[in-house]
Design an enzyme around this catalytic site. Structure first.
Site, PDB file in Angstrom:
ATOM      1  N   ILE A   9     -38.553  11.379  31.702  1.00  0.00           N
ATOM      2  CA  ILE A   9     -38.991  12.232  30.601  1.00  0.00           C
ATOM      3  C   ILE A   9     -38.629  11.571  29.269  1.00  0.00           C
ATOM      4  O   ILE A   9     -37.463  11.295  28.998  1.00  0.00           O
ATOM      5  CB  ILE A   9     -38.353  13.628  30.691  1.00  0.00           C
ATOM      6  CG1 ILE A   9     -38.622  14.261  32.059  1.00  0.00           C
ATOM      7  CG2 ILE A   9     -38.879  14.512  29.559  1.00  0.00           C
ATOM      8  CD1 ILE A   9     -40.089  14.424  32.399  1.00  0.00           C
ATOM      9  N   LYS A  10     -39.653  11.337  28.477  1.00  0.00           N
ATOM     10  CA  LYS A  10     -39.477  10.659  27.192  1.00  0.00           C
ATOM     11  C   LYS A  10     -39.369  11.710  26.085  1.00  0.00           C
ATOM     12  O   LYS A  10     -40.252  12.563  25.940  1.00  0.00           O
ATOM     13  CB  LYS A  10     -40.669   9.729  26.943  1.00  0.00           C
ATOM     14  CG  LYS A  10     -40.451   8.659  25.906  1.00  0.00           C
ATOM     15  CD  LYS A  10     -41.651   7.703  25.914  1.00  0.00           C
ATOM     16  CE  LYS A  10     -41.446   6.539  24.970  1.00  0.00           C
ATOM     17  NZ  LYS A  10     -42.641   5.669  24.949  1.00  0.00           N
ATOM     18  N   ILE A  11     -38.280  11.655  25.322  1.00  0.00           N
ATOM     19  CA  ILE A  11     -37.933  12.700  24.365  1.00  0.00           C
ATOM     20  C   ILE A  11     -37.633  12.067  23.003  1.00  0.00           C
ATOM     21  O   ILE A  11     -36.917  11.060  22.931  1.00  0.00           O
ATOM     22  CB  ILE A  11     -36.688  13.472  24.847  1.00  0.00           C
ATOM     23  CG1 ILE A  11     -36.940  14.095  26.229  1.00  0.00           C
ATOM     24  CG2 ILE A  11     -36.275  14.542  23.838  1.00  0.00           C
ATOM     25  CD1 ILE A  11     -35.698  14.704  26.844  1.00  0.00           C
TER      26      ILE A  11
END
Length: 224
Positions: free
Chosen positions: A84-86
């Site tokens: 998950i890229k945040i």
């Protein structure tokens, strides 16, 4: 240092994967927007993972803490292998902390300073992504920033993987490797540029020409 391809172009990814030295892919909304708007991003992402396997970062588009966590859970429902890229904003750090407690891999993106990188590491980020090209665009020395981050990681024994992102040229790749980055995520055109050299092309042509001449002379000798 591992190589990821930074793209959502399926043809580019397919070719890069076939070359055998790519370990993963990173995407973002901007990259996906460049491709066919009629294709469901979920279908494209799953297609990419089928081609490459390994790491695939999928970015959330929410900017509030609860929205990021909920979106991460939704992504994992249809793509359990996703990282998950945040974005590295206060709400993103809070979301990263919650996800890290659930052993969900996270890639904290849009990092431009060592202090942001340290905050991401302390929030439990699996990966921290320094955007080198964008720093250079505003006349900051991205290589020195990366060196500072890598030195801090060595001194502190931090565990997050450092990703050199926003790579613009092969020099970025060389300097990232020398500094100690664990991964470079690289646009397709820069990847291709980095594995080509005019002397390699000249040398190969000479080998092939010499082989053809050898075969020609051999055939002449047989006839005689």
């Amino acid at each position: 240092m591992q190589f990821y391809v930074d793209s959502a172009n399926i043809d580019h990814i397919r070719h890069a994967a076939a070359l055998g030295f790519i370990s993963g892919v990173t995407t973002n909304p901007s990259l996906l927007a460049k491709e066919d708007p009629h294709i469901d991003p979920k279908i494209r992402i799953l297609e990419i993972h089928k081609l490459v396997g390994g790491h695939l970062s999928v970015e959330v588009i929410s900017t509030d803490f609860k929205g990021m966590v909920k979106e991460a859970e939704d992504i994992l429902d249809w793509f359990p292998e996703a990282t998950i890229k945040i974005p590295t904003i206060p709400e993103g750090l809070a979301a990263c902390k919650i996800l890290s407690k659930q052993n969900i891999p996270t890639n904290l993106t849009l990092i431009f300073s060592p202090t942001q990188a340290m905050a991401a590491e302390n929030a439990g980020a699996t990966y921290v992504s320094l955007f080198m090209g964008r720093l250079d665009d505003i006349s900051f020395d991205s290589i020195n920033v990366l060196k500072d981050i890598c030195e801090i990681w060595d001194v502190q024994g931090y565990e997050s993987q450092i990703i050199a992102a926003s790579i613009r040229n092969p020099i970025h790749l060389i300097e990232a490797a020398k500094a100690g980055a664990h991964i470079a995520t690289v646009p397709y055109n820069v990847l291709m540029q980095s594995i080509r050299h005019p002397l390699t092309d000249i040398g190969l042509k000479q080998f092939l020409d010499d082989y053809d001449r050898l075969q020609t002379e051999r055939q002449k000798a047989i006839i005689l």
